[in-house]
Design a protein around this motif. Sequence first.
Motif, PDB file in Angstrom:
ATOM      1  N   UNK A 193       0.825  -1.204   0.000  1.00 16.18           N
ATOM      2  CA  UNK A 193       0.000   0.000   0.000  1.00 16.18           C
ATOM      3  C   UNK A 193       0.868   1.266   0.000  1.00 16.18           C
ATOM      4  N   UNK A 194       1.887   1.293   0.865  1.00 14.94           N
ATOM      5  CA  UNK A 194       2.761   2.462   0.964  1.00 14.94           C
ATOM      6  C   UNK A 194       3.512   2.706  -0.340  1.00 14.94           C
ATOM      7  N   UNK A 195       3.992   1.629  -0.986  1.00 16.18           N
ATOM      8  CA  UNK A 195       4.696   1.778  -2.262  1.00 16.18           C
ATOM      9  C   UNK A 195       3.759   2.342  -3.330  1.00 16.18           C
ATOM     10  N   UNK A 196       2.521   1.863  -3.340  1.00 21.23           N
ATOM     11  CA  UNK A 196       1.554   2.394  -4.302  1.00 21.23           C
ATOM     12  C   UNK A 196       1.295   3.875  -4.048  1.00 21.23           C
ATOM     13  N   UNK A 197       1.123   4.253  -2.781  1.00 21.19           N
ATOM     14  CA  UNK A 197       0.832   5.648  -2.462  1.00 21.19           C
ATOM     15  C   UNK A 197       2.012   6.556  -2.842  1.00 21.19           C
ATOM     16  N   UNK A 198       3.248   6.072  -2.679  1.00 19.96           N
ATOM     17  CA  UNK A 198       4.419   6.850  -3.105  1.00 19.96           C
ATOM     18  C   UNK A 198       4.386   7.060  -4.617  1.00 19.96           C
ATOM     19  N   UNK A 199       4.060   6.000  -5.350  1.00 20.81           N
ATOM     20  CA  UNK A 199       3.964   6.109  -6.811  1.00 20.81           C
ATOM     21  C   UNK A 199       2.833   7.071  -7.187  1.00 20.81           C
ATOM     22  N   UNK A 222      -1.831   1.379 -13.034  1.00 20.15           N
ATOM     23  CA  UNK A 222      -3.152   0.741 -13.046  1.00 20.15           C
ATOM     24  C   UNK A 222      -3.072  -0.708 -12.577  1.00 20.15           C
ATOM     25  N   UNK A 223      -2.013  -1.412 -12.942  1.00 21.34           N
ATOM     26  CA  UNK A 223      -1.831  -2.801 -12.475  1.00 21.34           C
ATOM     27  C   UNK A 223      -1.662  -2.826 -10.958  1.00 21.34           C
ATOM     28  N   UNK A 224      -0.856  -1.913 -10.449  1.00 20.10           N
ATOM     29  CA  UNK A 224      -0.623  -1.869  -9.006  1.00 20.10           C
ATOM     30  C   UNK A 224      -1.883  -1.446  -8.253  1.00 20.10           C
ATOM     31  N   UNK A 225      -2.670  -0.572  -8.862  1.00 22.68           N
ATOM     32  CA  UNK A 225      -3.927  -0.163  -8.241  1.00 22.68           C
ATOM     33  C   UNK A 225      -4.892  -1.353  -8.180  1.00 22.68           C
ATOM     34  N   UNK A 226      -4.997  -2.108  -9.263  1.00 23.10           N
ATOM     35  CA  UNK A 226      -5.852  -3.307  -9.265  1.00 23.10           C
ATOM     36  C   UNK A 226      -5.382  -4.306  -8.213  1.00 23.10           C
TER      37      UNK A 226
END
Length: 141
Positions: free
Chosen positions: A49-55, A78-82
């Motif tokens: 989650x933290x890595x996605x939020x940084x991106x 989009x892949x990471x969000x899914x």
Amino acid sequence: MNTIVKMDKQAIMLKMEELCSVLLQDEGYREMREMIDQFAADEQATSQYEQFMEKHQALEEKERQNIELLTSEMQVYEQEERALYDHPLIRRFMYAQREFSLMHQQISQYFTKSVELNRLPKPGEVYKEACGCGGNCSSHH
């Protein structure tokens, strides 16, 4: 002549304690709190989650600077969000977080509208501006 006027903050805080006490005893609240606690206890989920939020923040910063996003960047994003929604702990955490945020927003809007109107708002007077539903939205009416 300057007169200092004060509200009875003690009485207001007693009612706030009462409101928060009702919240803390609510079964739905306890279930959502458990969702957040389970997420927080899982290192893999919190890291993902933290890595996605940084991106997410990095891409937003690029957009603010009018830097065009690459198609490959958007595809990975989009892949990471899914993947967040595919992970049950993260999905439940995001749901609970959204519900708490909505509750906070509703309480704040009710307070603001009461001061603005100088009376308690009637049903449909508070939330319609926030979501544009005109008071017909079942998610918070």
